[in-house]
Motif scaffolding. Sequence first.
Motif, PDB file in Angstrom:
ATOM      1  N   TYR A   1      10.249  -0.994  -9.248  1.00  0.00           N
ATOM      2  CA  TYR A   1       9.751   0.217  -9.889  1.00  0.00           C
ATOM      3  C   TYR A   1       9.956   1.393  -8.943  1.00  0.00           C
ATOM      4  O   TYR A   1       9.750   1.263  -7.734  1.00  0.00           O
ATOM      5  CB  TYR A   1       8.261   0.098 -10.225  1.00  0.00           C
ATOM      6  N   SER A   2      10.329   2.531  -9.495  1.00  0.00           N
ATOM      7  CA  SER A   2      10.507   3.739  -8.697  1.00  0.00           C
ATOM      8  C   SER A   2       9.528   4.802  -9.178  1.00  0.00           C
ATOM      9  O   SER A   2       8.933   4.681 -10.257  1.00  0.00           O
ATOM     10  CB  SER A   2      11.942   4.264  -8.814  1.00  0.00           C
ATOM     11  N   LEU A   3       9.370   5.850  -8.394  1.00  0.00           N
ATOM     12  CA  LEU A   3       8.475   6.929  -8.784  1.00  0.00           C
ATOM     13  C   LEU A   3       8.945   7.545 -10.104  1.00  0.00           C
ATOM     14  O   LEU A   3      10.140   7.607 -10.374  1.00  0.00           O
ATOM     15  CB  LEU A   3       8.436   8.004  -7.701  1.00  0.00           C
TER      16      LEU A   3
ATOM     17  N   LEU B   1      -3.201  12.493 -11.213  1.00  0.00           N
ATOM     18  CA  LEU B   1      -2.281  13.388 -11.917  1.00  0.00           C
ATOM     19  C   LEU B   1      -1.564  12.682 -13.058  1.00  0.00           C
ATOM     20  O   LEU B   1      -1.177  13.317 -14.044  1.00  0.00           O
ATOM     21  CB  LEU B   1      -1.251  13.964 -10.944  1.00  0.00           C
ATOM     22  N   THR B   2      -1.367  11.366 -12.931  1.00  0.00           N
ATOM     23  CA  THR B   2      -0.716  10.618 -14.016  1.00  0.00           C
ATOM     24  C   THR B   2      -1.716  10.209 -15.095  1.00  0.00           C
ATOM     25  O   THR B   2      -1.342  10.019 -16.255  1.00  0.00           O
ATOM     26  CB  THR B   2      -0.001   9.363 -13.474  1.00  0.00           C
ATOM     27  N   LEU B   3      -2.968  10.065 -14.708  1.00  0.00           N
ATOM     28  CA  LEU B   3      -4.006   9.729 -15.684  1.00  0.00           C
ATOM     29  C   LEU B   3      -4.403  10.939 -16.525  1.00  0.00           C
ATOM     30  O   LEU B   3      -4.825  10.792 -17.677  1.00  0.00           O
ATOM     31  CB  LEU B   3      -5.249   9.178 -14.979  1.00  0.00           C
TER      32      LEU B   3
ATOM     33  N   VAL C   1       3.687   4.840 -10.618  1.00  0.00           N
ATOM     34  CA  VAL C   1       2.958   5.271  -9.419  1.00  0.00           C
ATOM     35  C   VAL C   1       2.311   4.081  -8.718  1.00  0.00           C
ATOM     36  O   VAL C   1       2.295   3.997  -7.494  1.00  0.00           O
ATOM     37  CB  VAL C   1       1.891   6.323  -9.796  1.00  0.00           C
ATOM     38  N   VAL C   2       1.794   3.134  -9.494  1.00  0.00           N
ATOM     39  CA  VAL C   2       1.113   1.975  -8.907  1.00  0.00           C
ATOM     40  C   VAL C   2       2.085   1.069  -8.160  1.00  0.00           C
ATOM     41  O   VAL C   2       1.811   0.628  -7.040  1.00  0.00           O
ATOM     42  CB  VAL C   2       0.377   1.165 -10.004  1.00  0.00           C
TER      43      VAL C   2
ATOM     44  N   VAL D   1       0.868  -1.174   0.000  1.00  0.00           N
ATOM     45  CA  VAL D   1       0.000   0.000   0.000  1.00  0.00           C
ATOM     46  C   VAL D   1       0.906   1.224   0.000  1.00  0.00           C
ATOM     47  O   VAL D   1       1.926   1.235   0.692  1.00  0.00           O
ATOM     48  CB  VAL D   1      -0.925   0.042   1.230  1.00  0.00           C
ATOM     49  N   SER D   2       0.554   2.227  -0.774  1.00  0.00           N
ATOM     50  CA  SER D   2       1.433   3.391  -0.859  1.00  0.00           C
ATOM     51  C   SER D   2       0.634   4.682  -0.981  1.00  0.00           C
ATOM     52  O   SER D   2      -0.405   4.724  -1.647  1.00  0.00           O
ATOM     53  CB  SER D   2       2.371   3.252  -2.070  1.00  0.00           C
ATOM     54  N   PHE D   3       1.139   5.736  -0.332  1.00  0.00           N
ATOM     55  CA  PHE D   3       0.542   7.060  -0.486  1.00  0.00           C
ATOM     56  C   PHE D   3       0.780   7.602  -1.902  1.00  0.00           C
ATOM     57  O   PHE D   3       0.127   8.556  -2.311  1.00  0.00           O
ATOM     58  CB  PHE D   3       1.141   8.032   0.543  1.00  0.00           C
ATOM     59  N   ASN D   4       1.715   6.986  -2.614  1.00  0.00           N
ATOM     60  CA  ASN D   4       1.974   7.404  -3.997  1.00  0.00           C
ATOM     61  C   ASN D   4       0.749   7.204  -4.885  1.00  0.00           C
ATOM     62  O   ASN D   4       0.630   7.852  -5.936  1.00  0.00           O
ATOM     63  CB  ASN D   4       3.148   6.606  -4.585  1.00  0.00           C
TER      64      ASN D   4
END
Length: 266
Positions: free
Chosen positions: A229-231, A146-148, A219-220, A137-140
């Motif tokens: 995977y990184s931001l 914003l990415t969509l 992001v996911v 689970v991530s706050f990202n």
Amino acid sequence: MNGNDWFLLKQMILRNIQLRFKGSFLGWIWSFLIPLLMLTVYTIVFGNFFKSRWGVDMGENKMIFALALFSGMTFYNIFGESVSIATSSVIGNVNYVKKVRFPLIFLPVSQVISTSLLALPSVILLFGCVIIFLHHVSFNWLLLPLTLFPLILFSAGVSCFVASLGVYFRDIQYLITIILQMLFFLSPVFYRLQNLPEKFQKLLNYNPMVWFIELNRGVVFSGCDKVDYSLPSFSQWAISYALGTAAFILGFIWFNKTKRGFSDVL
């Protein structure tokens, strides 16, 4: 746009969504059932029958590749379905073309928004499976709208372009189908871009969908120890927004320039 235009756009979006499931027995349940069935198929087929690598040992968690594939298809389908439907969005609504005060650009744009809203169950299912199977689970994830957004902008711009072409060249729908298939396999849906040879990475970077899929997928999965995977970097954000904004502006201008001849052709 005034209040009446916003109300009209909202009504068209609702109509598009209702028509998608009109006459079906399960109705809205299909919006959740279809992605669930597809994810099940991906897990069985690609998790058991195909040996594919995603930067990790697939034997540890067969859901990794299935979720990576599912995420790529979810984000690509927002674009693919929007553009595919847009090719006939004007010629399929001749009665609106004859109305002088009707904003014709709402025809392709409303389809893009409708398709994006219908993709939300798939996104929710994706997050749920990442939590259950990858224990992540991530706050990202709060960054996903914003990415969509640039993906939706890009889809709207291309949809306006092909909707206009569809009026003058009826065969364009067949060509668009082929192009969408080509873009699908040239996009990092079944594979991860950085696992390809460097020369192919540079070549595929000319495909706009690469940037949108990698941005959203980053992001996911960023922060998940099971998937490397990184931001997204600043350049990924900048290029994605530049592509989305440019496509939308150009598509908008093209549509408004060519719409004057719609009534003569139709």
